[in-house]
Design a protein around this motif. Structure first.
Motif, PDB file in Angstrom:
ATOM      1  N   TRP A 118       0.829  -1.215   0.000  1.00 52.69           N
ATOM      2  CA  TRP A 118       0.000   0.000   0.000  1.00 52.69           C
ATOM      3  C   TRP A 118       0.854   1.252   0.000  1.00 52.69           C
ATOM      4  O   TRP A 118       0.360   2.338  -0.313  1.00 52.69           O
ATOM      5  CB  TRP A 118      -0.927  -0.004   1.224  1.00 52.69           C
ATOM      6  N   THR A 119       2.097   1.155   0.406  1.00 48.95           N
ATOM      7  CA  THR A 119       2.932   2.352   0.521  1.00 48.95           C
ATOM      8  C   THR A 119       4.096   2.347  -0.460  1.00 48.95           C
ATOM      9  O   THR A 119       4.960   3.215  -0.394  1.00 48.95           O
ATOM     10  CB  THR A 119       3.520   2.476   1.939  1.00 48.95           C
TER      11      THR A 119
ATOM     12  N   ASP B 234       4.113  26.746   4.245  1.00 49.37           N
ATOM     13  CA  ASP B 234       4.059  25.557   3.399  1.00 49.37           C
ATOM     14  C   ASP B 234       5.374  24.772   3.389  1.00 49.37           C
ATOM     15  O   ASP B 234       5.489  23.760   2.714  1.00 49.37           O
ATOM     16  CB  ASP B 234       3.726  25.965   1.956  1.00 49.37           C
TER      17      ASP B 234
ATOM     18  N   GLN C  52       4.259  21.951   0.999  1.00 43.83           N
ATOM     19  CA  GLN C  52       2.836  21.586   1.049  1.00 43.83           C
ATOM     20  C   GLN C  52       2.621  20.101   1.324  1.00 43.83           C
ATOM     21  O   GLN C  52       1.979  19.396   0.543  1.00 43.83           O
ATOM     22  CB  GLN C  52       2.123  22.017  -0.238  1.00 43.83           C
ATOM     23  N   GLU C  53       3.160  19.657   2.446  1.00 42.14           N
ATOM     24  CA  GLU C  53       2.953  18.281   2.910  1.00 42.14           C
ATOM     25  C   GLU C  53       3.368  17.238   1.873  1.00 42.14           C
ATOM     26  O   GLU C  53       2.736  16.198   1.741  1.00 42.14           O
ATOM     27  CB  GLU C  53       1.487  18.054   3.321  1.00 42.14           C
ATOM     28  N   GLY C  54       4.402  17.532   1.131  1.00 42.64           N
ATOM     29  CA  GLY C  54       4.947  16.527   0.227  1.00 42.64           C
ATOM     30  C   GLY C  54       4.530  16.670  -1.226  1.00 42.64           C
ATOM     31  O   GLY C  54       4.795  15.786  -2.029  1.00 42.64           O
ATOM     32  N   ARG C  55       3.871  17.781  -1.592  1.00 49.10           N
ATOM     33  CA  ARG C  55       3.616  17.958  -3.031  1.00 49.10           C
ATOM     34  C   ARG C  55       4.936  18.004  -3.771  1.00 49.10           C
ATOM     35  O   ARG C  55       5.058  17.503  -4.874  1.00 49.10           O
ATOM     36  CB  ARG C  55       2.848  19.254  -3.281  1.00 49.10           C
TER      37      ARG C  55
ATOM     38  N   ARG D 132       9.010  17.098  -2.710  1.00 52.44           N
ATOM     39  CA  ARG D 132       9.780  16.506  -1.628  1.00 52.44           C
ATOM     40  C   ARG D 132      11.201  16.240  -2.115  1.00 52.44           C
ATOM     41  O   ARG D 132      11.398  15.716  -3.217  1.00 52.44           O
ATOM     42  CB  ARG D 132       9.090  15.200  -1.260  1.00 52.44           C
TER      43      ARG D 132
ATOM     44  N   ASN E 203       4.282  15.551  -6.399  1.00 54.05           N
ATOM     45  CA  ASN E 203       2.941  14.974  -6.308  1.00 54.05           C
ATOM     46  C   ASN E 203       1.905  15.963  -6.801  1.00 54.05           C
ATOM     47  O   ASN E 203       1.565  16.921  -6.097  1.00 54.05           O
ATOM     48  CB  ASN E 203       2.640  14.585  -4.851  1.00 54.05           C
ATOM     49  N   LEU E 204       1.401  15.725  -8.022  1.00 57.16           N
ATOM     50  CA  LEU E 204       0.331  16.557  -8.565  1.00 57.16           C
ATOM     51  C   LEU E 204      -0.998  15.839  -8.326  1.00 57.16           C
ATOM     52  O   LEU E 204      -1.023  14.732  -7.791  1.00 57.16           O
ATOM     53  CB  LEU E 204       0.560  16.799 -10.061  1.00 57.16           C
ATOM     54  N   GLU E 205      -2.091  16.447  -8.738  1.00 54.67           N
ATOM     55  CA  GLU E 205      -3.382  15.825  -8.438  1.00 54.67           C
ATOM     56  C   GLU E 205      -3.499  14.436  -9.062  1.00 54.67           C
ATOM     57  O   GLU E 205      -3.874  13.478  -8.400  1.00 54.67           O
ATOM     58  CB  GLU E 205      -4.534  16.720  -8.913  1.00 54.67           C
TER      59      GLU E 205
ATOM     60  N   TRP F 190      -0.868  13.037 -11.182  1.00 55.43           N
ATOM     61  CA  TRP F 190       0.438  12.479 -11.534  1.00 55.43           C
ATOM     62  C   TRP F 190       1.407  12.562 -10.362  1.00 55.43           C
ATOM     63  O   TRP F 190       1.412  13.545  -9.631  1.00 55.43           O
ATOM     64  CB  TRP F 190       1.063  13.263 -12.696  1.00 55.43           C
ATOM     65  N   THR F 191       2.247  11.551 -10.245  1.00 56.89           N
ATOM     66  CA  THR F 191       3.376  11.604  -9.320  1.00 56.89           C
ATOM     67  C   THR F 191       4.642  11.281 -10.107  1.00 56.89           C
ATOM     68  O   THR F 191       4.673  10.303 -10.865  1.00 56.89           O
ATOM     69  CB  THR F 191       3.199  10.591  -8.173  1.00 56.89           C
TER      70      THR F 191
ATOM     71  N   ARG G 206      -2.835   8.609 -11.794  1.00 59.35           N
ATOM     72  CA  ARG G 206      -4.136   8.216 -11.230  1.00 59.35           C
ATOM     73  C   ARG G 206      -5.218   8.628 -12.225  1.00 59.35           C
ATOM     74  O   ARG G 206      -5.738   9.741 -12.165  1.00 59.35           O
ATOM     75  CB  ARG G 206      -4.326   8.900  -9.866  1.00 59.35           C
TER      76      ARG G 206
ATOM     77  N   PRO H 185     -10.723   7.191 -10.262  1.00 59.87           N
ATOM     78  CA  PRO H 185     -10.644   7.239  -8.802  1.00 59.87           C
ATOM     79  C   PRO H 185      -9.950   6.026  -8.165  1.00 59.87           C
ATOM     80  O   PRO H 185      -9.225   6.183  -7.194  1.00 59.87           O
ATOM     81  CB  PRO H 185     -12.111   7.311  -8.383  1.00 59.87           C
TER      82      PRO H 185
END
Lengths: 403, 119
Positions: A142-143, A180, A228-231, A233, A269-271, A273-274, A306, A309
């Motif tokens: 999962w990670t 941020d 921004q929390e890892g957007r 990194r 990390n985009l909405e 795409w990563t 992604r 959903p």
């Protein structure tokens, strides 16, 4: 021969899945009367089918089910800022992992806020080694980005994974956040788990090496910047290992092994795409029983998309070179009397992930690989013969449940 | 006492998603404070008592709005941070509650609880 352990594993997985399904509430809190407790876990079963070589079990002709990961953990706050946590794990990965059950982590974590921006903490016990983007939770599908972590950086089928996973000692950490932006640092000083899982044999390069590893503790460090929390990194990690090998192998002298592994990691990390990349070099120096020094190179670039959903796609190029001064392997092939392609591996991967219901997912992956450097010698006893081809394929499926 | 924060980016929606807690201490929370809390890094209220964090399922529309509009992150960033904590033994994840109604009930009944609702 092979079917007996297979059946045993399949049966134990089925029982565990059944037990976990009857435990209905996902992400539940347990009230045990002493603070707040949580129990979580996962059961992952892989299937691997390969051409030419074996990976994660005897995976040629018919495939292998020798890739099972099961973990159960318990986390509880003794005080609001004092956490106790432990995870037991069962892992089977064919010839490269015959350890079965193990204690993955068991630690006590205390943190304090210096001011609203700054936190420091200490973690004691068996701690997960903070290294790169995926090492801390590499055995939980999962990670990680697919069925397998990128092999060039994380070395699953080589015994080097054993000292990389977790270690016994202390971890000090700090985090400073402003708006941020956040800066993090972690430092581990610990006793590596290099007396188990074939690590001694791997680190010395001596087949069936008998003896103890000892000496200086291991250092693992990781520093990072997050927006921004890892957007976005950026991480820089390092492992520094300096161990003495006290030989009890007839005809093999005692000696010393040093390994230094710096790794740079970047992720966007985009909405939908990563984008991820990691680059590192391992410098290994052995003295006493042999005298050699070698610097290898590991890197990969990867994108995840992604597109619906519950669906995501993976594309990765992953490259390992055993000796940066001999990228094609010509000199080392001559020196060790091995095929050239055993000194590199270039792996092109495409994958698909489907989270078909809450807490269940199915992953599939296809690898086209040039080179055999990270293949397990236990699963491929014929690797040392100079007859095998350079290119091979791997197809893998993994089904996983978690709570 | 219900906390209200200004929520940018809700144009078109006739409701807003706001943090929900009975504790007056949550009046002061900035976006940075809420990130510390919902990402699981802050475990105590300013007065030192235990914080208990509740969220809706990952794909619940109110959860998605809370992540994007209040915290300014994508929901998968939260899930990824929680998973990394629970599977590496470095922190606990928020408790998942199935509906907004259940969330309100649980928060009223649990000391030190915080979650969010749609208004």
């Amino acid at each position: 021969m092979k079917n007996i352990p297979l059946r045993r594993h399949t049966a134990s997985v089925a029982i565990l899945i059944g037990a976990m399904l009857s435990y209905a509430q996902p992400s539940s809190a347990l009230e045990l009367g002493l603070g707040d407790w949580q129990a979580h876990g996962f059961v992952s079963q892989g299937y691997t089918l390969t051409s030419k070589y074996n990976a994660f079990g005897q995976s040629r002709s018919g495939g292998s089910l020798d890739f099972t990961e099961i973990g159960v953990n318990l986390l509880g706050h003794l005080q609001p800022n004092l956490l106790i946590a432990a995870q037991g794990m069962y892992r089977n990965a064919g010839g490269s992992d015959r350890e079965d059950f193990r204690l993955d982590y068991a630690n006590l974590d205390y943190h304090m806020m210096l001011d609203p921006q700054a936190t420091i903490g200490v973690r004691l016990g068996r701690v997960k080694n903070p290294f790169g983007l995926y090492n801390d939770t590499r055995d939980v599908v999962w990670t990680r980005p697919g069925v397998f972590v990128p092999q060039s950086v994380y070395f699953d089928s080589l015994a080097l994974r054993q000292p990389m996973i977790s270690s016994d000692g202390g971890l000090f950490y700090g985090r400073y956040a402003v708006g941020d932006h956040a800066f993090t640092s972690e430092l581990v000083i610990s006793e590596p788990l290099d007396n188990s899982g074939g690590a001694t044999e791997f680190l010395t390069g001596v087949p069936n090496a008998q003896g103890d590893m000892g000496g200086r503790p291991m250092f693992v460090g990781r520093m990072g910047y997050e927006w921004q929390e890892g957007r976005f990194r950026l991480l820089f990690s390092v492992v520094d290992l300096d161990r003495d090998f006290n030989s009890s192998t007839p005809g093999i002298a005692s000696g010393n092994i040093k390994a230094f592994y710096p790794l740079a990691s970047v992720q966007l990390n985009l909405e939908d795409w990563t984008f991820t990349g990691e680059y590192g070099q391992v410098t290994a120096e052995r003295s006493g029983f042999v005298n050699d020094e070698n610097t290898s190179e590991s890197f990969y670039v990867q994108t995840e998309y992604r597109f619906m959903p519950n669906w995501s796609a993976l594309l990765r190029y992953d490259s390992f070179t055993f000796d940066i001064d001999d990228r094609g392997g010509d000199h080392n092939a001559e020196k060790f009397n091995l095929p050239q392609h055993s000194f590199y591996a270039r792996d092109l991967t495409v994958g698909l992930r489907w989270e078909f219901t809450r807490n269940w997912q199915l992953l599939s992956e296809y690898h086209s690989v040039w080179g055999t450097a990270w293949l397990s010698p236990q699963d491929n006893p014929d690797l040392s013969q100079r007859t095998g081809p350079e290119r091979w394929d791997m197809f893998a499926l993994m089904l996983s449940f978690r709570f | 006492m219900v906390v209200m924060l200004p929520c940018p980016g809700t144009a078109g929606a006739d409701t807003t998603v706001v943090p929900y807690s009975l504790s007056k201490q949550s009046n002061q929370f900035s976006r940075e404070d809420l990130r510390e809390i919902f990402f699981g890094r802050r475990t105590r209220w300013p007065d030192g008592t235990t914080l208990r964090v509740y969220v809706l399922p990952d794909q619940h529309p109110v959860h998605v709005r809370f992540a994007k509009e209040v915290l300014g992150v994508y929901p998968y960033q939260l899930r990824s941070a929680w998973d990394r904590m629970i599977y590496s033994g470095t922190g606990t994840a928020p408790i998942v509650i199935d509906t907004v109604e259940q969330m309100q009930t649980v928060i009223k009944q649990t000391p030190g609880a915080i979650g969010y609702i749609e208004q």
